[in-house]
Every structure is written in C-alpha cells, then in structure tokens.
Design a protein around this motif. Structure first.
Motif, PDB file in Angstrom:
ATOM      1  N   THR A 112       7.724  -0.200  -9.508  1.00  0.00           N
ATOM      2  CA  THR A 112       7.734   0.521  -8.229  1.00  0.00           C
ATOM      3  C   THR A 112       9.015   0.254  -7.459  1.00  0.00           C
ATOM      4  O   THR A 112       9.649   1.174  -6.921  1.00  0.00           O
ATOM      5  CB  THR A 112       6.526   0.105  -7.379  1.00  0.00           C
ATOM      6  OG1 THR A 112       5.325   0.472  -8.057  1.00  0.00           O
ATOM      7  CG2 THR A 112       6.555   0.771  -6.011  1.00  0.00           C
ATOM      8  N   ASP A 210       2.859   6.802  -3.628  1.00  0.00           N
ATOM      9  CA  ASP A 210       2.002   6.896  -4.811  1.00  0.00           C
ATOM     10  C   ASP A 210       1.417   8.291  -5.005  1.00  0.00           C
ATOM     11  O   ASP A 210       0.560   8.506  -5.871  1.00  0.00           O
ATOM     12  CB  ASP A 210       0.886   5.854  -4.764  1.00  0.00           C
ATOM     13  CG  ASP A 210       0.033   5.945  -3.499  1.00  0.00           C
ATOM     14  OD1 ASP A 210       0.132   6.967  -2.777  1.00  0.00           O
ATOM     15  OD2 ASP A 210      -0.715   4.998  -3.221  1.00  0.00           O
ATOM     16  N   PRO A 222       3.256   0.968  -3.261  1.00  0.00           N
ATOM     17  CA  PRO A 222       4.252   2.036  -3.423  1.00  0.00           C
ATOM     18  C   PRO A 222       4.610   2.712  -2.100  1.00  0.00           C
ATOM     19  O   PRO A 222       5.782   3.016  -1.849  1.00  0.00           O
ATOM     20  CB  PRO A 222       3.563   3.006  -4.390  1.00  0.00           C
ATOM     21  CG  PRO A 222       2.668   2.146  -5.200  1.00  0.00           C
ATOM     22  CD  PRO A 222       2.143   1.119  -4.232  1.00  0.00           C
TER      23      PRO A 222
END
Length: 404
Positions: A112, A210, A222
């Motif tokens: 990420t 995300d 995220p």
C-alpha cells in the motif's frame, strides 16, 4: 451567579453557610447555566446547519445527544508552563521504539505504501513517519467525539468561529456517508483519525485509497496513507528531492539571514553538507532550531510541505528524521546544546517585555517566540556582541535583566 441567600436556601441552612460550600454551590449553578446556554446555542446552530443543507437524518444522528464537554475547554485553555527543548521532543518522537514500530508498520503495509508513493510521489517512509508522529501508528488518535469536541469549542472555546466552521465540515462528512457520527473520533481539538486531519482538511485532501466508496481515516490504512500522501502532494511535495540535509556553517555565518536561496548561493557563503554534497535546491533555507551551538540544516520545498501539515520546525524535523531512520539512513549527527537552559513560557514573556522596554520592539508579550520576537532578540544579541542566532536561553534573559 447564585446569591448568598439562594445558596443558603439550597443548602437548607442560614445565610451564613461556609465559604467552601458557597463556592461549590456557585460552581454548580454556573455549570448548570452553561449547560442550559449550550443547549440553546445548539438549537440555533442546528437551524443554521439545516439552512446550509445538512440533512435532518445527519443532524439527528450527530446532534441529538451531543454534550458539552468540560474537559475539552480545560484542554483548550491549558498552556503548559514548561516548553520542552527541541532535543527532548525529538528524543521521544524519533526514539528507537518508534523507529522499530515504524519499520514494522511499513513492512506490514509495504504494498500500500509503495502504491501511494508511486501515485503521489511522496516516499513511503515519509507517509509512515507522519502516521507515527501524529498518532503513534494509530495507538493514540484520541477518543473524543469530534462532534462534541467541536460543538463545545464553537460554543465556548478560544477560536469559536474556526470551530464552528470545522463543526459544519464534520457534519458534511457524515452527511456524505464517509463515516458515522458515532465513529468520528479524535483529539479534543477536533483532529481525526490515524493522521489527525481536521474536518476541513479531510474535505480537501482525504482520499478513498481502498476503493470501497468511503474515505475512512479511522479504519482503513489505504485511505490513511492515500490521504496523507495527497495532502503532502497538494502542499508542494517535489518528487525525488530530499527534505533537506544536515550542514556545517562557516564561523562567519550571518544568522540573521531569513531569505531562501539556491544551494549554490549557500555554498558560496561556505555552507557545506555534513556528509556528501548539498542537494540542488533552487529555493532553500538554513534552519538552526537550537541556535549556533546546535545542529544546522539546509531545508528545501519538501520540508516546507511538511510544515503545511503542522507549522512547527520541531514537528517537521521530527517527521523528516523519523523517516530517515525508518529507511535506514542516519539521524541527526551533530550534538544538541543539552546544557543550555531554555525558557519557560512565563520567562519568554519576561524576555519579550525586557526587549520591548530596551527598544527592541517585538509586539505583545505572549510567551511564544515568533518572527518579531526572534528579530528583536537577534538585534539585541548583535548589539551585545553576541552571535545573533535568536535562540532564547536563560543566560540571554539574565543579560536582559541586567540591562534594565
């Protein structure tokens, strides 16, 4: 405020009730009045929010049970007497424990973090470092209801208009469905989630990292990383440039300089990197946060981008240093002047008063060493034949006392 007779009646005694009991009753009466006035303020604010387009469903979920929080006002009005020296702040902010935890967080979220680095140009270690400084990697982002904190501050805080605007922004966020009022938690000052966005910053910079349709800086890493990187990118982060470099200054260096110059111009004055070469900055500043006896840094646009997140040199240096250590680079090498006795807030006020009295106009004595205070202190140091580095110490305060 209750009168003595009213207090006596409430206590069931004569008008000669003890001062201690009188004080308790007066305090309870004042508190009840404050709560009642808050309730009335909330009714009026709710009408205003509805007129601004906030839905009735959001107003009900967010404001129906909102409470005035005495603790929020206590914290808002609290000013610590002792101001930590920068080296003590950095010792804590970039400790071995925080570095090791940062490396673990980076490893656990490496994909990420690297995706956000690629997308926004902000290094993964900088994203993780801000996470570490802001909330100790999510372990301490606060458990105050953001709505209650901001409502209390909008009614009774030092910056009521600001808090009122942030409260409206918080309601808009709830109205848009990013987070529920119940889950909107953070600090007493209204900063929210893992990386402590205030509501208006959330509106401007929060990103759905995300792709689930919500911007969740409370539960989605995220989203946290995307939002943090986006903030820095919008603040002017320059991809591929370092934040700065530790430097050695020549003995003749003029500490009164506050202008930004190119690296070449600084080099022409004798400024050199402690290790390696100076970065090629078009616009950079020399920073000496502990004066001539402490470390010096040449900082560029990316340091200024971190300052946009929190406009304190100590904060930006903590983020930069923590990021370097997480990435395996060396931290600050030059020694801090730990034997220098720094000033308390009241002592800074006294220093400012003495500077004003001596003809070095610095404005109001507020206990904060802002640009005017530093300029005045530099002028005093120069007139005294001292290095004009504007680092406020006990020895300088004592010298000012003696000039009266």
């Amino acid at each position: 405020m209750l009168t003595a007779g009213m207090a006596s009646m409430l206590l069931g005694g004569s008008v000669h009730a003890s001062p201690h009991l009188m004080t308790e009753v007066d305090a309870r009466g004042a508190q009840e009045l404050r709560y009642a006035n808050f309730s009335q303020w909330l009714v009026e604010f709710r009408r205003h929010a509805a007129a601004q387009g906030i839905s009735e469903a959001t107003l009900a979920s967010a404001l129906n049970d909102v409470r005035y929080r005495d603790r929020v006002i206590e914290l808002d009005r609290y000013q610590p007497e002792f101001v930590r020296p920068i080296w003590e702040y950095l010792d804590s902010a970039t400790s071995d424990t925080r570095v090791n935890n940062g490396r673990e967080k980076l490893e656990a979220n490496r994909q990420t973090a690297l995706e956000m680095q690629q997308r926004f140009g902000v290094p993964a270690e900088i994203i993780v470092a801000i996470w570490g400084i802001e909330s100790n990697y999510g372990s301490n982002f606060g458990d105050f209801s953001t709505i209650e904190a901001l409502a209390t501050l909008a009614y009774d805080g030092r910056r009521r208009d600001f808090a009122r605007g942030e409260l409206l922004a918080a309601l808009r966020i709830i109205d848009q469905g990013d987070i529920s009022a119940e889950r909107m938690k953070g600090s007493w000052a209204g900063a929210m989630g893992h990386t402590q966005f205030i509501p208006s910053s959330f509106e401007a910079y929060a990103i759905d990292g995300d792709n689930d349709g919500n911007r969740d800086i409370w539960g989605s890493i995220p989203d946290v990383m995307a939002s943090t990187a986006n903030y820095l990118a919008k603040a002017g982060w320059q991809t591929g440039e370092p934040w700065g470099v530790e430097v050695v200054l020549p003995a003749s260096f003029d500490y009164a300089q506050t202008e930004r110059r190119s690296s070449a111009e600084w080099a022409s004055q004798g400024v050199r990197a402690l290790q390696g070469e100076l970065p090629e900055f078009d616009s950079a500043a020399v920073v000496v946060p502990a004066g001539a006896k402490g470390p010096a840094f040449l900082v560029g646009p990316n340091f200024r981008a971190i300052l946009r997140y929190n406009n304190a040199t100590s904060y930006a240096l903590a983020v930069a240093t923590l990021a370097d250590k997480i990435a395996g680079r060396e931290g600050i090498q030059q020694a801090w002047p730990r034997d220098e006795a720094t000033l308390t807030r009241d002592e800074v006020k006294e220093l400012q008063q003495h500077l004003n009295e001596a003809g070095y106009s610095v404005g109001g004595a507020d206990g904060v060493m802002g640009p005017n205070s530093r300029a005045g202190l530099r002028a005093f140091q120069r007139d005294q034949g001292l290095t004009p580095d504007a680092f406020a110490t006990q020895s300088l305060l004592e010298r000012l006392r003696q000039t009266r």
